[in-house]
Design a protein around this motif. Structure first.
Motif, PDB file in Angstrom:
ATOM      1  N   GLY A 211     -44.542  -9.729 104.232  1.00 25.17           N
ATOM      2  CA  GLY A 211     -44.801  -9.396 105.623  1.00 25.17           C
ATOM      3  C   GLY A 211     -43.935  -8.248 106.098  1.00 25.17           C
ATOM      4  O   GLY A 211     -43.467  -7.415 105.318  1.00 25.17           O
ATOM      5  N   GLU A 212     -43.703  -8.196 107.418  1.00 26.45           N
ATOM      6  CA  GLU A 212     -42.908  -7.118 108.001  1.00 26.45           C
ATOM      7  C   GLU A 212     -41.430  -7.304 107.653  1.00 26.45           C
ATOM      8  O   GLU A 212     -40.885  -8.400 107.763  1.00 26.45           O
ATOM      9  N   VAL A 213     -40.811  -6.220 107.194  1.00 30.68           N
ATOM     10  CA  VAL A 213     -39.381  -6.253 106.875  1.00 30.68           C
ATOM     11  C   VAL A 213     -38.603  -5.939 108.159  1.00 30.68           C
ATOM     12  O   VAL A 213     -38.824  -4.895 108.784  1.00 30.68           O
ATOM     13  N   VAL A 214     -37.687  -6.855 108.541  1.00 34.79           N
ATOM     14  CA  VAL A 214     -36.944  -6.719 109.785  1.00 34.79           C
ATOM     15  C   VAL A 214     -35.453  -6.673 109.455  1.00 34.79           C
ATOM     16  O   VAL A 214     -34.947  -7.492 108.684  1.00 34.79           O
ATOM     17  N   ALA A 215     -34.744  -5.686 110.037  1.00 35.58           N
ATOM     18  CA  ALA A 215     -33.295  -5.585 109.863  1.00 35.58           C
ATOM     19  C   ALA A 215     -32.650  -5.252 111.203  1.00 35.58           C
ATOM     20  O   ALA A 215     -33.219  -4.519 112.014  1.00 35.58           O
ATOM     21  N   MET A 216     -31.449  -5.771 111.434  1.00 35.14           N
ATOM     22  CA  MET A 216     -30.765  -5.552 112.697  1.00 35.14           C
ATOM     23  C   MET A 216     -30.014  -4.222 112.667  1.00 35.14           C
ATOM     24  O   MET A 216     -29.471  -3.819 111.641  1.00 35.14           O
TER      25      MET A 216
ATOM     26  N   ASP B 262     -30.334  -8.126 121.313  1.00 34.60           N
ATOM     27  CA  ASP B 262     -30.745  -7.810 122.681  1.00 34.60           C
ATOM     28  C   ASP B 262     -30.760  -9.047 123.575  1.00 34.60           C
ATOM     29  O   ASP B 262     -30.499 -10.163 123.126  1.00 34.60           O
ATOM     30  N   ASN B 263     -31.048  -8.809 124.859  1.00 31.77           N
ATOM     31  CA  ASN B 263     -31.089  -9.867 125.866  1.00 31.77           C
ATOM     32  C   ASN B 263     -32.398  -9.782 126.646  1.00 31.77           C
ATOM     33  O   ASN B 263     -32.982  -8.701 126.799  1.00 31.77           O
TER      34      ASN B 263
ATOM     35  N   GLY C 150     -36.008  -2.985 124.732  1.00 34.04           N
ATOM     36  CA  GLY C 150     -37.397  -2.750 124.352  1.00 34.04           C
ATOM     37  C   GLY C 150     -37.816  -3.414 123.056  1.00 34.04           C
ATOM     38  O   GLY C 150     -38.995  -3.404 122.708  1.00 34.04           O
ATOM     39  N   ASN C 151     -36.864  -4.009 122.301  1.00 37.65           N
ATOM     40  CA  ASN C 151     -37.212  -4.727 121.079  1.00 37.65           C
ATOM     41  C   ASN C 151     -37.717  -6.122 121.405  1.00 37.65           C
ATOM     42  O   ASN C 151     -37.544  -6.630 122.509  1.00 37.65           O
ATOM     43  N   LEU C 152     -38.286  -6.718 120.396  1.00 38.16           N
ATOM     44  CA  LEU C 152     -38.970  -7.991 120.603  1.00 38.16           C
ATOM     45  C   LEU C 152     -37.989  -9.153 120.663  1.00 38.16           C
ATOM     46  O   LEU C 152     -37.019  -9.220 119.924  1.00 38.16           O
ATOM     47  N   ALA C 153     -38.266 -10.083 121.592  1.00 35.01           N
ATOM     48  CA  ALA C 153     -37.655 -11.410 121.609  1.00 35.01           C
ATOM     49  C   ALA C 153     -38.804 -12.409 121.664  1.00 35.01           C
ATOM     50  O   ALA C 153     -39.957 -12.028 121.902  1.00 35.01           O
ATOM     51  N   GLY C 154     -38.499 -13.654 121.468  1.00 34.28           N
ATOM     52  CA  GLY C 154     -39.600 -14.614 121.431  1.00 34.28           C
ATOM     53  C   GLY C 154     -39.183 -15.997 121.851  1.00 34.28           C
ATOM     54  O   GLY C 154     -38.006 -16.272 122.143  1.00 34.28           O
ATOM     55  N   ALA C 155     -40.185 -16.882 121.897  1.00 35.12           N
ATOM     56  CA  ALA C 155     -39.988 -18.306 122.184  1.00 35.12           C
ATOM     57  C   ALA C 155     -39.267 -18.538 123.522  1.00 35.12           C
ATOM     58  O   ALA C 155     -38.371 -19.380 123.627  1.00 35.12           O
TER      59      ALA C 155
ATOM     60  N   GLY D 167     -33.905 -10.546 119.447  1.00 32.01           N
ATOM     61  CA  GLY D 167     -34.398  -9.768 118.317  1.00 32.01           C
ATOM     62  C   GLY D 167     -33.620  -9.975 117.040  1.00 32.01           C
ATOM     63  O   GLY D 167     -34.119  -9.719 115.943  1.00 32.01           O
ATOM     64  N   ALA D 168     -32.384 -10.430 117.129  1.00 35.31           N
ATOM     65  CA  ALA D 168     -31.566 -10.694 115.945  1.00 35.31           C
ATOM     66  C   ALA D 168     -31.721 -12.116 115.458  1.00 35.31           C
ATOM     67  O   ALA D 168     -31.039 -12.530 114.526  1.00 35.31           O
ATOM     68  N   GLY D 169     -32.587 -12.897 116.137  1.00 34.84           N
ATOM     69  CA  GLY D 169     -32.809 -14.276 115.731  1.00 34.84           C
ATOM     70  C   GLY D 169     -31.844 -15.270 116.335  1.00 34.84           C
ATOM     71  O   GLY D 169     -31.838 -16.442 115.944  1.00 34.84           O
TER      72      GLY D 169
END
Length: 622
Positions: free
Chosen positions: A413-418, A515-516, A545-550, A605-607
């Motif tokens: 899948g998508e490779v994600v790095a901080m 991010d916050n 502007g990066n993704l956060a979730g849940a 975004g960093a989990g």
């Protein structure tokens, strides 16, 4: 009848018939256990002590013996599930002709895994006689033992001989793969001393198709027996699989009478990584009998693509000294060819054979299934001395496929790095889609990786690949700026059919940060009249502007006069814009002056799990 021989009386013929010995072996189920193939025990030839010719009978000639040589040397090892053809060449120990030769007993009682003709005979045995026996060892389980061949014949003095074993060969079946060395032409190599030469090709392949590496010739080509030479100074093959990619060219041009066995020793690393060694035996002699030789075009292993491909094969018969041989014919008709092989005619013969291509057999190899083996063609003729003779040609072949090399990325899948982190390791494993061999893979785009991507090597190649993780490219994604995109890897290779192909692989990637999520109510505060209804929109965004979730907010404890569509508010993804927006309603029924406050949680975004608070001052008056 040759000089020095006499007709046998019937009593002697009867003695020869009654004295034939049986076929003996010892294996895992036998009486005795044979030593392993690398022990001192190995292939042997019989050399019984000489007997005086019958006194006063007028018999002349020598009390010579049969010398047997196996193409694999003194020991044989074959991988379980694979097969190897062994050529046993029979000659006389002093170069003078023997007659009435036979392998006694039934060849149908070979040990498990072994196969060959049910009987084997040669009318004459000597230099250039072409007396060669094909046996095949195709084990289905691990095993070891000793193959024994017993021989009967009439020596040059005209006496019947039953010496017992003329060949013993240690064999074993093992799990690792092995190098198979095939000599073309098969059997004894003959040339006329001082006037002719014979070209010889030794082709090295893997017995199960899996890659073997680092094959080197241990025998010095500068110290070959008299009459032998090579244009090469040595042999080194980084990869050995199928086909004719690892081939040694030799030449036999004797200047004096000579006979013997050329032994070529070699070493290699099998597919398990173990260092191994092997030997190929090439019997040779100088002769002047108009011996017929067969050459194959193309040389080496014959390959064709399964179902869709075909390969034309030309087999040319000539004599080694230019003298004419006559009455050449194949020992079996062409309707009994292996699967995939065909001929325009049912039989083949030539009234006269000398030099040139006047006697040529045309065949076609068009496989319909995956597989391979060795096409054995035995032929009979009358040499230039008028003696009946025979020869044997082995043609190795294999069906190939138009397979494709694919790359599997880990993590998928998508490779994600901080941002500003140590980075995310990424591996790309290249394999073939049908587990068949491909070669010469090269990634051609490592010099132009996107920002943040790197590789420890400036180039990446794989000489051979099939399945597993042997062909693996390691990358690192360590971004220094907010970014996203797709890394494209371009690569080229040769598929199993030898065709050049190119392909590309896309790896999507994205940079994250610690991010916050920030809540922005609209309006930011309320001052309204009792009895009114007022809407408030709370928009949740990330601060970079990066993704956060849940994201989750519990609204079950709202103050009096405040309401929402549900007691729980959730957003699967939070970034920028109005994608994550909560609607509230304030409809006061009494005067008030307070602050609406409720909490929310999310994964940034960093989990990391984080929380935040929404605060909206409000008042109501009459």
């Amino acid at each position: 009848m040759r000089p020095g021989q006499r007709l046998l009386p019937l009593s002697m013929l009867a003695l020869l018939t009654l004295s034939a010995c049986g076929f003996g072996t010892t294996g895992t189920g036998g009486v005795a256990t044979a030593p392993p193939p690398d022990s001192s025990s190995g292939a042997t030839t019989s050399s019984p002590p000489p007997k005086a010719a019958a006194g006063g009978s007028g018999v002349t000639g020598t009390d010579n013996a049969v010398a047997a040589s196996a193409s694999v040397g003194s020991a044989l090892m074959v991988a379980v599930g694979a097969s190897q053809t062994i050529v046993v060449t029979f000659t006389s120990n002093d170069g003078l002709m023997l007659s009435g030769f036979a392998v006694s007993g039934s060849l149908g009682l070979l040990p498990p895994g072994w196969s060959g003709p049910s009987t084997f005979t040669c009318s004459a045995v000597g230099p250039g006689s072409g007396c060669a026996l094909n046996l095949t060892y195709a084990p289905l389980a691990t095993d070891r033992g000793t193959l024994t061949l017993n021989c009967v014949y009439i020596d040059n003095a005209g006496l019947p001989r039953t010496p017992g074993p003329c060949l013993t060969l240690s064999y074993a079946a093992a799990m690792p793969n092995n190098v198979v060395a095939t000599v073309s032409p098969a059997g004894e190599i003959d040339a006329i001393a001082g006037s002719s030469k014979q070209s010889v090709n030794v082709n090295f392949t893997s017995d199960d198709g899996s890659a073997i590496t680092n094959l080197t010739l241990a025998t010095s080509l500068a110290a070959l027996p008299a009459g032998w030479s090579s244009s090469a100074t040595g042999l080194s093959c980084p990869v050995v699989s199928t086909g004719s990619g690892c081939q040694l060219a030799l030449q036999f041009a004797p200047t004096a009478r000579a006979a013997g066995v050329l032994a070529l020793n070699y070493g290699y690393v099998d597919s398990s990584g173990a260092s191994r060694s092997g030997t190929i035996n090439i019997p040779f002699a100088s002769a002047s009998m108009g011996t017929v030789r067969a050459s194959v075009s193309p040389t080496g292993q014959i390959n064709a693509v399964e179902t869709t491909g075909s390969q034309a094969v030309a087999i040319t018969f000539t004599t080694d000294d230019g003298n004419a041989a006559t009455g050449l014919s194949l020992a079996a008709d062409l309707t009994a060819l292996p699967s995939g092989w065909s001929s325009a005619s049912k039989s083949f013969s030539c009234d006269s054979v000398s030099t040139g291509n006047g006697c040529q057999l045309q065949l076609q190899y068009a496989p319909t299934t995956l597989g391979g083996g060795s096409l054995a063609l035995r032929y009979n003729y009358v040499d230039s001395s008028g003696a009946a003779n025979s020869g044997l040609l082995n043609v190795p072949y294999s069906a190939t496929t138009n397979d494709t090399v694919t790359g599997a990325v880990s993590p998928s899948g998508e490779v994600v790095a901080m941002l500003a982190s140590a980075g995310q390791p990424v591996s790309v494993t290249f394999t073939t889609d049908d587990s068949r061999l491909a070669t010469a893979l090269q990634v051609t785009s490592l010099g132009a990786l996107p920002a943040g991507w790197s590789s420890a090597a400036s180039s990446f190649t794989c000489g051979v690949l099939t399945t597993g993780s042997a062909c693996q490219l390691m990358l690192l994604f360590a971004p220094t700026a907010i970014d996203s995109g797709t890394l494209t890897l371009n690569y080229s290779y040769l598929n199993n059919a030898g065709e050049a192909k190119t392909a590309s692989l896309g790896i999507p990637y994205r940079t994250t940060s610690n991010d916050n999520v920030v809540a922005a109510p609209n309006p930011v505060s309320l001052a309204v009249a009792v009895g009114s209804s007022n809407g408030v929109a709370v928009t949740f965004n990330t601060d970079d502007g990066n993704l956060a979730g849940a994201l989750t907010a519990d609204l079950t404890a709202l103050p009096a006069d405040w309401s929402a569509a549900s007691g729980t508010f959730t957003c699967a993804a939070v970034s920028v814009g109005n994608g994550c927006q909560l609607s509230l309603t304030y409809a006061p029924t009494a005067a008030a002056n307070a602050v609406l406050s409720f909490g929310f949680s999310y994964t940034n975004g960093a989990g990391a799990m984080k929380t935040g608070t929404v605060s909206i001052p409000y008042s109501a008056s009459p």
